[in-house]
Design a protein around this motif. Structure first.
Motif, PDB file in Angstrom:
ATOM      1  N   VAL A  95      96.438   4.002   1.369  1.00  0.00           N
ATOM      2  CA  VAL A  95      97.038   3.506   2.616  1.00  0.00           C
ATOM      3  C   VAL A  95      98.356   4.237   2.858  1.00  0.00           C
ATOM      4  N   GLU A  96      98.457   4.935   3.982  1.00  0.00           N
ATOM      5  CA  GLU A  96      99.659   5.695   4.296  1.00  0.00           C
ATOM      6  C   GLU A  96     100.765   4.772   4.818  1.00  0.00           C
ATOM      7  N   ILE A  97     101.982   5.028   4.337  1.00  0.00           N
ATOM      8  CA  ILE A  97     103.146   4.263   4.771  1.00  0.00           C
ATOM      9  C   ILE A  97     104.001   5.156   5.670  1.00  0.00           C
ATOM     10  N   HIS A  98     104.356   4.641   6.850  1.00  0.00           N
ATOM     11  CA  HIS A  98     105.173   5.393   7.800  1.00  0.00           C
ATOM     12  C   HIS A  98     106.484   4.644   8.029  1.00  0.00           C
ATOM     13  N   ARG A  99     107.591   5.393   7.958  1.00  0.00           N
ATOM     14  CA  ARG A  99     108.909   4.802   8.175  1.00  0.00           C
ATOM     15  C   ARG A  99     109.439   5.228   9.539  1.00  0.00           C
ATOM     16  N   THR A 100     110.104   4.311  10.233  1.00  0.00           N
ATOM     17  CA  THR A 100     110.708   4.637  11.519  1.00  0.00           C
ATOM     18  C   THR A 100     111.861   3.676  11.791  1.00  0.00           C
ATOM     19  N   LYS A 101     112.624   3.962  12.840  1.00  0.00           N
ATOM     20  CA  LYS A 101     113.656   3.019  13.274  1.00  0.00           C
ATOM     21  C   LYS A 101     113.003   1.827  13.960  1.00  0.00           C
ATOM     22  N   LEU A 102     113.573   0.660  13.767  1.00  0.00           N
ATOM     23  CA  LEU A 102     113.042  -0.545  14.399  1.00  0.00           C
ATOM     24  C   LEU A 102     112.977  -0.384  15.917  1.00  0.00           C
ATOM     25  N   SER A 103     113.938   0.302  16.481  1.00  0.00           N
ATOM     26  CA  SER A 103     113.970   0.480  17.936  1.00  0.00           C
ATOM     27  C   SER A 103     112.804   1.331  18.445  1.00  0.00           C
TER      28      SER A 103
END
Length: 379
Positions: free
Chosen positions: A294-302
Motif C-alpha cells: 500500500v503506497e503512502i502519499h504525503r501532502t499539505k492538509l490544504s
C-alpha cells in the motif's frame, strides 16, 4: 483420514468449500458438469468455483449473504462442542465477531486462535500479544479456555495448537469459526496434513467467503473437526475492495513499520482508501503499519481535498479507477490523543501508532462504513 463429503442422503459436497455439488445451473454455487461427476471414480469432487480459484486464482461471487452465514453458525448453539474462534492478529478488530457468544451459545468452551502471527514485526513479543488479547477479551466479558498464537501459512505453532485443542475438547467435536479471510481453512489444512499427510484439501484464498458450507474432518470414530463459512463483517475495509485491490491490501509478508516525521497541517494517504490529517500538535513521528504494497502519499492538509478528488483510483490506489465504489465519499472521524503511546486502527487496513509527548489532534477520513478506533499500543 479422508474428508467426509457424502451425506446420509447420498448428496455429494465439494471438498473445497463444502457446498452441495449440482449439475443443473452453471451460474449457481456448487456447479460441476454432469459428465465430470459421472466419470469420477471417487466422491472427493471439487466444484467449478473452487477449481478455478485453486488453479487460476479466479474468484466468483458468493451467493450466501451475511444472514445465511449467521444462521448456519447459530446452529452450533445446539451442539455439545468446543468452539475454536480464529482471528487475524494483524487485523483483530476487523476479524472479531462481536456477538460470538450469542451466536454459538453462552455455555460453550471457547479457544481463541490468533492467526497470521508472521505478519507482525519480529520485535513484537508473543507474551505481550497474549496479555493484550486477554485484556481485550476481559473488557468484552468473554472467558476463553486458552489463547493460541499461530501462523498457519508458515506452519508456526500449528502442531502445538493441535495438541492443545485435543486436550481441551475432552472428546467433543471441534468447530472452527471466524470472519472471512482469517485463515480458518489454511489452519485446518495444516491440521489435516499433520494427521494424514494430505495437503491443501480445503480451498483457500485471499478472497473473502471461500468456504460456503461446513466441512467435516474426522478426528476419531466418534468426533470430528468442522470448518465453517466465514462471517462477513461489513465494517472491515476488505469487504469493499475488489480482487485486484485485495492483493495489495492484504499483507502476505512481515509488515515493515514506516515512520513519518510530520508537522501539524500535513496529511498522509493510504492509497485512496483512507487519509490521516495531523490537525494540531507539535512536530512528531507517526509509525504506519499496513501492507507493504500500500503506497503512502504525503501532502499539505490544504492540498489534500484537491489531490483526493483529482487522483482517486489513479495515483491514489487502491481502489482502482474502475472500482471506486464507496471510497469516493469519505467522512471525518476525529481523535484527541493524549501523551500515551496510542494506536489509531482502521479496520482491515492497519494502524497508526502515535507517541506524543504533549498530545495532538488527528482526523481520519474513510468511508462511513469503516470502523476506526483507538487502543493502547500493542507494539
Amino acid at each position: 483420514k479422508k474428508i467426509v463429503e457424502v451425506a446420509l442422503d447420498n448428496k455429494i459436497y465439494c471438498i473445497g468449500c463444502g457446498v452441495e455439488i449440482q449439475s443443473e445451473d452453471p451460474k449457481k454455487q456448487g456447479y460441476l458438469p454432469k459428465n465430470v461427476v459421472e466419470k469420477s471414480e471417487d466422491s472427493q469432487l471439487v466444484c467449478k468455483r473452487c477449481f478455478r480459484l485453486k488453479n487460476y486464482n479466479e474468484v466468483s461471487d458468493v451467493e450466501l449473504g451475511a444472514d445465511d452465514f449467521y444462521q448456519l453458525i447459530k446452529s452450533l448453539s445446539k451442539k455439545d462442542a468446543l468452539i475454536a474462534k480464529v482471528v487475524d492478529i494483524f487485523d483483530f478488530s476487523g476479524s472479531w465477531i462481536e456477538d460470538v457468544v450469542d451466536i454459538v451459545g453462552n455455555n460453550k468452551d471457547i479457544v481463541l486462535i490468533a492467526n497470521k502471527l508472521d505478519l507482525l514485526p519480529k520485535s513484537v513479543k508473543q507474551n505481550k500479544i497474549k496479555q493484550w488479547l486477554f485484556k481485550v477479551l476481559k473488557e468484552k466479558g468473554i472467558k476463553v479456555k486458552d489463547i493460541l498464537l499461530v501462523s498457519a501459512i508458515k506452519n508456526q505453532g500449528v502442531e502445538e495448537a493441535a495438541v492443545r485443542l485435543d486436550q481441551l475438547r475432552n472428546g467433543k467435536d471441534v468447530y472452527i469459526i471466524g470472519a472471512t479471510n482469517v485463515g480458518k481453512s489454511t489452519f485446518i489444512n495444516k491440521l489435516i496434513e499433520l494427521t494424514s499427510g494430505d495437503k491443501n484439501v480445503i480451498t483457500t484464498s485471499h478472497f473473502p467467503g471461500t468456504t460456503l458450507g461446513m466441512i467435516e474432518i474426522p478426528l476419531d470414530r466418534a468426533t470430528s473437526i468442522y470448518d465453517t463459512p466465514g462471517i462477513i463483517l461489513d465494517y472491515d475495509i476488505a469487504h469493499y475492495l475488489d480482487a485486484k485491490s485485495l492483493k495489495l491490501v492484504m499483507p502476505k509478508k512481515e509488515i515493515k513499520a514506516r515512520v513519518f516525521q510530520l508537522n501539524a497541517e500535513q496529511s498522509l494517504f493510504f492509497g485512496g482508501m483512507a487519509r490521516m490529517d495531523f490537525v494540531k500538535g507539535e512536530r512528531q513521528s507517526f509509525t504506519l503499519y499496513a501492507s507493504n504494497l500500500v503506497e503512502i502519499h504525503r501532502t499539505k492538509l490544504s492540498n489534500a481535498d484537491a489531490l483526493f478528488e483529482k487522483h482517486l483510483g489513479q495515483m491514489l490506489k487502491p481502489p482502482f479507477e474502475d472500482n471506486i465504489s464507496i471510497f469516493g465519499k469519505q467522512v471525518r472521524k476525529s481523535f484527541k490523543i493524549d501523551n500515551r503511546k496510542t494506536d489509531i486502527v482502521i479496520s482491515g487496513l492497519g494502524w497508526i501508532t502515535v507517541n506524543s509527548d504533549s498530545g495532538c489532534e488527528i482526523d481520519i477520513l474513510v468511508p462511513d462504513e469503516i470502523e476506526v478506533f483507538v487502543r493502547e499500543s500493542i507494539i
